[in-house]
Design an enzyme around this catalytic site. Structure first.
Site, mmCIF file in Angstrom:
data_model
loop_
_atom_site.group_PDB
_atom_site.id
_atom_site.type_symbol
_atom_site.label_atom_id
_atom_site.label_comp_id
_atom_site.label_asym_id
_atom_site.label_seq_id
_atom_site.Cartn_x
_atom_site.Cartn_y
_atom_site.Cartn_z
ATOM 1 N N TYR A 109 0.852 -1.194 0.000
ATOM 2 C CA TYR A 109 0.000 0.000 0.000
ATOM 3 C C TYR A 109 0.887 1.242 0.000
ATOM 4 O O TYR A 109 1.862 1.314 0.755
ATOM 5 C CB TYR A 109 -0.891 0.018 1.257
ATOM 6 C CG TYR A 109 -1.645 1.322 1.409
ATOM 7 C CD1 TYR A 109 -2.913 1.472 0.877
ATOM 8 C CD2 TYR A 109 -1.057 2.428 2.046
ATOM 9 C CE1 TYR A 109 -3.591 2.675 0.980
ATOM 10 C CE2 TYR A 109 -1.723 3.639 2.144
ATOM 11 C CZ TYR A 109 -2.987 3.749 1.608
ATOM 12 O OH TYR A 109 -3.654 4.952 1.694
ATOM 13 N N GLU A 197 -3.470 7.553 -3.890
ATOM 14 C CA GLU A 197 -3.412 6.226 -3.297
ATOM 15 C C GLU A 197 -3.084 5.187 -4.365
ATOM 16 O O GLU A 197 -3.668 5.211 -5.445
ATOM 17 C CB GLU A 197 -4.768 5.915 -2.652
ATOM 18 C CG GLU A 197 -4.690 4.928 -1.522
ATOM 19 C CD GLU A 197 -6.029 4.805 -0.799
ATOM 20 O OE1 GLU A 197 -6.021 4.872 0.434
ATOM 21 O OE2 GLU A 197 -7.058 4.649 -1.462
#
Ligand code: GDP
Ligand code: MN
Length: 389
Positions: A109, A197
Site C-alpha cells: 500500500y 493512493e
C-alpha cells in the site's frame, strides 16, 4: 474532485511511475478488441467508477481470451456496481479499463494525504496492500510507515530510501520504489491533490514494482489553477444534488440522515447539524445558501433537499445579517407553490427583516412549525419526524 483509475494512471505514467499497459473500452466488443491488442495471455477488465472496493464487488475480472473479456465486460456493464463505497443502489458503469495482467508476488500500500496534525502532507506505505488501509490502521498501525513531505522541498531521497528498505523490498525493487515514492509526492504537490493512493503497489514475479491501482482526489479550492485536471471531471460520477447545488452557487453536501437543513453561513450550518445530533436526530445534508442568497436560490435549495428521498423533515435556520429574512420567506413560499413541501417544515428566523419574514409565512396557508431558537428548532424537527405535513 475525484477522477477515474485510468485517468490517475495516465498522470502516473506521465510522472514516470510504471503502470500496466491498458486500453479504455466502453462496450463488450471494445473490451474483446482491447484484449487482442494487448497481445498477452492474461488481462484484467476493471470497472471505472469513482469508488473503491471494486474487486470485492465484482468489478475487477481476470480474463484469458477475447471471448472471456467480452463476457466480463458484458457482466460489469449490465448492472450498477455495488461496493462498500457506493451505497446499496450502486454506481452504473460506463467505462472499463482493460489491462495486461500482472504477475503478482506481493501487494503493498502507498498513499499520500494531508496530515492536519503535522500541517503537511504525509506519505504512508505498508506491506499490507490490497486490503483496506483503514483496517490496517485500526488493527496493526505499526505496519504503516510514514514520512512527512515538506511542501517546499518534496520527499527527500533519504526518506524514499527509508520507506523502500522499511517495506523489506528486494534489492531489485529498491530503486524503482524510491522513484515511485518521489514521483507520487511531486504529483501530490504539483497537482494540488488531497489524496493519492496506490493500493496495491505490486512487486512482480520479475522483481519490479508497478502501480496496479490508482486513486487521486484533488482539492476543489485549487481547481482554478489546475485547468488540465478540471478537464478530467466526470459529472455522471458525482452526486446529482451536489452538482445541481454547485451550479446554483450553493454549498451542499449530501449526508446519511433524514432531517434536511437549509442554513445561511457555513459555521451556522455546522452548528445546526451539531444541534440536530444533540437533539437525537441525523442531518440529511449540509447546506449553506450563503450570505446574499436570492429567493430563486432558496427555492433551488428546497428542491435539492426535497429531491432526497431520505428527507422526512426540513429545518430552516436563518440568522439574517446580510441575508434578509423576508427573502428567505419568499423563497420558502415559492418552493412550496412550485413543488409542494410534503414533509414537516420547522423554521427559525432571526435578524434583518424578521417581522416581514414572519408575516409572509404566517399569511400563507403553509403548515409551518415555528421555533424560538436553534435548540427549540432542532428538538421540534426531531419530534416532527414521521408526521405528515
Ligand atoms: P479495487 O478493489 O477497487 O481497489 O481495485 P484494484 O485495482 O485494487 O483491484 C483489486 C484486486 O484485484 C487487486 O488487489 C489484485 O489482487 C487484483 N488484481 C488487479 N489486477 C490484477 C492483475 O493484473 N493480476 C492479478 N493476478 N490480480 C489483479
Ligand atoms: Mn485498490
Amino acid at each position: 474532485m475525484k477522477i477515474h483509475e485510468f485517468q490517475a494512471k495516465a498522470l502516473f505514467a506521465a510522472a514516470g511511475i510504471p503502470v500496466p499497459q491498458g486500453i479504455v473500452a466502453r462496450s463488450p466488443d471494445e473490451a474483446a478488441a482491447a484484449f487482442t491488442s494487448l497481445g498477452g495471455e492474461l488481462a484484467v477488465v476493471k470497472a471505472q467508477i469513482h469508488a473503491g472496493g471494486r474487486g470485492k464487488g465484482g468489478g475487477v475480472k481476470l480474463v484469458r481470451s477475447a471471448d472471456e473479456a467480452k463476457e466480463a465486460a458484458t457482466a460489469i456493464l449490465s448492472a450498477p456496481l455495488i461496493t462498500h463505497q457506493t451505497g446499496p443502489e450502486g454506481q452504473p458503469v460506463k467505462t472499463l479499463l482493460v489491462e495486461a495482467g500482472s504477475d503478482i508476488a506481493h501487494e503493498y500500500y502507498v498513499g499520500l494525504t494531508l496530515d492536519r496534525a503535522l500541517g503537511m502532507p504525509v506519505l504512508m506505505a505498508s506491506t499490507e496492500g490490497g486490503v483496506e488501509i483503514e483496517t490496517v490502521a485500526a488493527n496493526t498501525p505499526e505496519k504503516i510507515l510514514k514520512q512527512p513531505v515538506d511542501p517546499e522541498a518534496g520527499l527527500r531521497p533519504w526518506q524514499a530510501r527509508q520507506l523502500a528498505y522499511g517495506l523489506g523490498l528486494p534489492a531489485s525493487a529498491i530503486r524503482g520504489a524510491q522513484k515511485i515514492f518521489t514521483a507520487l509526492s511531486t504529483l501530490f504537490l504539483e497537482k494540488d491533490a488531497s489524496l493519492v493512493e496506490v493500493n496495491p503497489l505490486v512487486l512482480t514475479g520479475a522483481g519490479d514494482v508497478i502501480a496496479l491501482d490508482g486513486k487521486v482526489t484533488f482539492d476543489s479550492n485549487a481547481l482554478y489553477r489546475q485547468p488540465a485536471i478540471v478537464e478530467l471531471r466526470d459529472i455522471d460520477e458525482e452526486d446529482a444534488r451536489e452538482a445541481d447545488a454547485q451550479e446554483a452557487g450553493l454549498a451542499y453536501i449530501a449526508l446519511d440522515g433524514n432531517i434536511g437543513c437549509l442554513v445561511n453561513g457555513a459555521g451556522l450550518a455546522m452548528g445546526t447539524m451539531d444541534t440536530i445530533k444533540l437533539a437525537g436526530g441525523e442531518p440529511a445534508n449540509f447546506l449553506d445558501v450563503g450570505g446574499g442568497a436570492t429567493a430563486e436560490q432558496v427555492t433551488t435549495a428546497f428542491k435539492i433537499i426535497l429531491s432526497d428521498p431520505k428527507v422526512e423533515a426540513i429545518l430552516v435556520n436563518i440568522f439574517g445579517g446580510i441575508m434578509k429574512c423576508d427573502v428567505i420567506a419568499e423563497g420558502i413560499l415559492a418552493a412550496a407553490s412550485e413543488i409542494g413541501i410534503s414533509v414537516p417544515l420547522v423554521v427559525r428566523l432571526e435578524g434583518t427583516n424578521v417581522e416581514r419574514g414572519r408575516e409572509l409565512l404566517e399569511g400563507s396557508d403553509l403548515d409551518i412549525i415555528t421555533a424560538s431558537d436553534l435548540a427549540d428548532a432542532a428538538a421540534k424537527a426531531v419530534e416532527s419526524l414521521g408526521a405528515k405535513a
